[in-house]
Motif scaffolding. Structure first.
Motif, PDB file in Angstrom:
ATOM      1  N   SER A   1       0.763  -1.390   0.027  1.00 47.62           N
ATOM      2  CA  SER A   1      -0.048   0.052   0.155  1.00 47.62           C
ATOM      3  C   SER A   1       0.789   1.063  -0.011  1.00 47.62           C
ATOM      4  CB  SER A   1      -0.962   0.017   1.174  1.00 47.62           C
ATOM      5  OG  SER A   1      -1.673   1.108   1.368  1.00 47.62           O
ATOM      6  N   GLN A   2       0.539   2.058  -0.979  1.00 44.44           N
ATOM      7  CA  GLN A   2       1.149   3.301  -0.918  1.00 44.44           C
ATOM      8  C   GLN A   2       1.028   4.032   0.463  1.00 44.44           C
ATOM      9  OE1 GLN A   2       1.989   7.313  -0.810  1.00 44.44           O
ATOM     10  NE2 GLN A   2      -0.097   7.231  -1.257  1.00 44.44           N
ATOM     11  N   SER A   3      -0.320   4.321   0.680  1.00 40.24           N
ATOM     12  CA  SER A   3      -0.872   5.283   1.882  1.00 40.24           C
ATOM     13  C   SER A   3      -0.769   4.724   3.271  1.00 40.24           C
ATOM     14  CB  SER A   3      -2.211   5.454   1.736  1.00 40.24           C
ATOM     15  OG  SER A   3      -3.066   4.488   1.756  1.00 40.24           O
TER      16      SER A   3
ATOM     17  N   THR B   1      -5.570   2.063   3.428  1.00 40.69           N
ATOM     18  CA  THR B   1      -6.712   1.733   2.513  1.00 40.69           C
ATOM     19  C   THR B   1      -7.532   0.840   3.239  1.00 40.69           C
ATOM     20  OG1 THR B   1      -5.513   2.044   0.580  1.00 40.69           O
ATOM     21  CG2 THR B   1      -7.171   0.489   0.235  1.00 40.69           C
TER      22      THR B   1
ATOM     23  N   SER C   1      -1.570   6.844  -8.955  1.00 39.91           N
ATOM     24  CA  SER C   1      -0.386   6.399  -8.375  1.00 39.91           C
ATOM     25  C   SER C   1       0.449   6.291  -9.660  1.00 39.91           C
ATOM     26  CB  SER C   1      -0.627   5.134  -7.724  1.00 39.91           C
ATOM     27  OG  SER C   1       0.589   4.744  -7.056  1.00 39.91           O
TER      28      SER C   1
ATOM     29  N   LYS D   1      -4.757   3.000 -15.212  1.00 43.55           N
ATOM     30  CA  LYS D   1      -4.319   4.597 -15.494  1.00 43.55           C
ATOM     31  C   LYS D   1      -5.114   5.509 -16.383  1.00 43.55           C
ATOM     32  CE  LYS D   1      -2.482   4.443 -12.472  1.00 43.55           C
ATOM     33  NZ  LYS D   1      -1.681   4.279 -11.323  1.00 43.55           N
TER      34      LYS D   1
ATOM     35  N   GLU E   1      -8.869   6.018 -15.184  1.00 46.48           N
ATOM     36  CA  GLU E   1      -8.772   6.804 -14.214  1.00 46.48           C
ATOM     37  C   GLU E   1      -8.575   8.311 -14.598  1.00 46.48           C
ATOM     38  OE1 GLU E   1      -5.502   5.306 -11.447  1.00 46.48           O
ATOM     39  OE2 GLU E   1      -7.013   5.681  -9.936  1.00 46.48           O
TER      40      GLU E   1
HETATM   41  O1  M6R Z   1      -2.947   3.604  -0.918  1.00 45.17           O
HETATM   42  P1  M6R Z   1      -2.688   2.471  -1.503  1.00 45.17           P
HETATM   43  O2  M6R Z   1      -1.887   1.866  -2.406  1.00 45.17           O
HETATM   44  O3  M6R Z   1      -3.409   1.480  -0.439  1.00 45.17           O
HETATM   45  O4  M6R Z   1      -4.040   2.685  -2.670  1.00 45.17           O
HETATM   46  C1  M6R Z   1      -4.548   1.433  -3.384  1.00 45.17           C
HETATM   47  C2  M6R Z   1      -5.492   2.071  -4.529  1.00 45.17           C
HETATM   48  O5  M6R Z   1      -6.612   2.769  -4.123  1.00 45.17           O
HETATM   49  C3  M6R Z   1      -4.491   2.780  -5.408  1.00 45.17           C
HETATM   50  O6  M6R Z   1      -3.338   2.084  -6.167  1.00 45.17           O
HETATM   51  C4  M6R Z   1      -5.414   3.209  -6.791  1.00 45.17           C
HETATM   52  O7  M6R Z   1      -5.694   2.254  -7.533  1.00 45.17           O
HETATM   53  C5  M6R Z   1      -4.705   4.238  -7.661  1.00 45.17           C
HETATM   54  N1  M6R Z   1      -5.768   5.439  -7.721  1.00 45.17           N
HETATM   55  C6  M6R Z   1      -4.262   3.960  -8.666  1.00 45.17           C
HETATM   56  O8  M6R Z   1      -3.966   4.838  -9.650  1.00 45.17           O
END
Ligand code: M6R
Length: 364
Positions: free
Chosen positions: A102-104, A107, A155, A240, A243
Motif C-alpha cells: 500500500s502506498q498510503s 486503505t 499512483s 491509469k 482513471e
Molecule cells: O494507498 P494504496 O496503495 O493502498 O491505494 C491502493 C489503490 O487505491 C490505488 O493504487 C489506486 O488504485 C490508484 N488510484 C491507482 O492509480
C-alpha cells in the motif's frame, strides 16, 4: 509545489528514476550489493506460503511480485484483491507470510485483509510508502519504499518503488531458500542498479508516446495486452487510462484474446501491447498478429530487438532501452503511465483530481 510541472502527476512521473534509485539503496547495500532488508523474526527459508493482497495499482504490483516469488524464490503464492480476500475465508497455514502492499498504508480494504491475515496467524509484512501509517503500526515487518509524497490521485512512482522492494524481497527469499545462486543474485542486483539511468532515458521517447496518445485519445475503447510479468503492466496501463482520461480500457493476458475478447477487435479499438523481447516475445507476437489480421491497430511498447520484429505490424512504437528481463516490468511501467497522462492532456480532464476518486480510500 509542482516545481514548474503542469500537474503533480507529471512531476511524479519524472521522479521515477530518482525514486527507484533511492528505494533500491534502502533495500540493497550499494557497496556490497547484498540485499539488506530489516530483520525478520522468522526465517524466510521456512515460510510455507505467501498470501499477497492489495488494491488497485498496488495489487498489480503484487501480481508482478507473484511471478517473481514463484519463479525465482519457488515459494507458493496466493493473491487476491483485498476486498475479495477478506470474504474468501482462505484456509491458511499458521506461520505463512501475509504480504501487503500500500502506498498510503490507510486503505480500508487492505487494512481489513491485514486483520484477517493476523487472525489466521500469518506474519505480516507490509510494503509501504507511509511507514507511520496504520498498516505500518499493525505489521510485524515494514519494508519501506522511498517514493516521497505522492499527491496525484493516480499512483505513479509508488508503483515502481513497490516493484523495486518486491524485487529485493524476491532475491532475499530466493537466497534464503537456495533457489537463487550468488551469481544470479549479482546479476539481478546489477540489473536493478542499472534501472535509474535506463528509466531516465524513457523521457527521450515522449514524442513517440505523444504520437501514440493521439490515436488512443480518439478511441472509445482500448485494449491492453501483455504476458507474464508484463500482463500486470497492461492492467496498470488500462487502469491509469480509465482513471484520468475516462476512456474505457481493458487489459488481457495476450494469450486469452482468442478465448473471447478478440471478437471486440476492429479498426476503432486500438491495442496497446507491452512487449519487451523476453522469452514470451514470440508468443505475444503471434497474439498481436491475430489481432492485426482482424483489423486491429497495434501500438507497441518494446525494445530494439522487438522493434525489428514489429515493424510493419505496429502502427506506432515506443522503443525502450534494453534491460534484463527481470527488471523489464519496472521500466515498461513508466511509458505506459506517461501514455495515460498524455491522453488525459489531450482530453483536457482534471489529471490530478479525477472525478469520483480519492487518493486514499478509507471506506470499505
Ligand atoms: O494507498 P494504496 O496503495 O493502498 O491505494 C491502493 C489503490 O487505491 C490505488 O493504487 C489506486 O488504485 C490508484 N488510484 C491507482 O492509480
Amino acid at each position: 509545489g509542482k516545481d514548474g510541472y503542469r500537474h503533480y502527476m507529471e512531476k511524479e512521473l519524472h521522479e521515477h528514476p530518482v525514486v527507484i534509485g533511492q528505494t533500491l539503496q534502502r533495500v540493497i547495500d550499494p557497496v556490497s550489493k547484498a540485499v539488506a532488508l530489516p530483520k525478520f523474526d522468522f526465517s524466510l527459508a521456512e515460510v510455507p506460503r505467501v498470501t499477497m493482497t492489495a488494491c488497485g495499482s498496488a495489487y498489480y504490483a503484487a501480481l508482478v511480485g507473484r511471478y517473481w516469488l514463484e519463479a525465482e524464490a519457488r515459494v507458493p503464492v496466493d493473491i487476491d484483491v483485498a476486498s475479495e480476500l477478506r470474504y474468501r475465508a482462505p484456509p491458511l497455514t499458521p506461520g505463512g507470510m501475509g504480504l501487503l502492499i500500500s502506498q498510503s498504508g490507510e486503505t480500508a480494504d487492505t487494512l481489513a485483509a491485514l486483520r484477517l491475515l493476523r487472525r489466521s496467524d500469518q506474519r505480516i509484512v507490509s510494503i509501504l510508502n507511509v511507514e507511520t501509517s496504520t498498516m505500518g503500526r499493525d505489521s510485524d515487518v515494514t519494508l519501506g519504499m522511498v517514493a516521497g509524497p505522492e499527491i496525484s490521485v493516480a499512483s505513479t512512482k509508488a508503483f515502481t518503488a513497490q516493484l523495486s522492494v518486491l524485487a529485493a524481497l524476491t532475491i532475499a527469499m530466493g537466497q534464503a531458500r537456495g533457489t537463487i545462486e550468488a551469481s544470479r543474485a549479482q546479476q539481478m542486483v546489477s540489473s536493478l542498479f542499472d534501472l535509474p539511468s535506463r528509466a531516465a532515458e524513457v523521457f527521450q521517447r515522449v514524442a513517440d508516446i505523444q504520437a501514440m496518445a493521439v490515436i488512443v485519445a480518439a478511441a472509445r475503447d482500448v485494449l491492453y495486452l501483455g504476458r507474464g510479468v508484463c500482463f500486470p503492466i497492461a492492467l496498470e496501463g488500462a487502469l491509469k487510462l480509465k482513471e484520468i482520461s475516462y476512456i474505457h480500457a481493458e487489459a488481457y493476458a495476450a494469450g486469452e484474446m482468442k478465448h473471447g475478447p478478440i471478437s471486440l477487435i476492429d479498426k476503432d479499438v486500438p491495442i496497446v501491447v507491452i512487449a519487451p523481447s523476453t522469452i514470451l516475445f514470440d508468443k505475444t507476437l503471434s497474439n498481436i498478429q491475430e489481432a492485426k489480421a482482424r483489423g486491429g491497430r497495434i501500438l507497441a511498447f518494446t525494445d530494439e530487438k522487438g522493434a525489428a520484429r514489429l515493424s510493419g505490424i505496429a502502427e506506432q512504437m515506443v522503443v525502450l532501452p534494453d534491460v534484463d528481463a527481470f527488471v523489464a516490468p519496472i521500466l515498461f511501467t513508466i511509458p505506459v503511465q506517461i501514455l495515460a497522462y498524455e491522453v488525459a492532456l489531450l482530453k483536457g480532464t482534471d489529471v490530478d483530481q479525477p472525478r469520483n476518486l480519492a487518493k486514499s480510500v478509507t471506506v470499505e
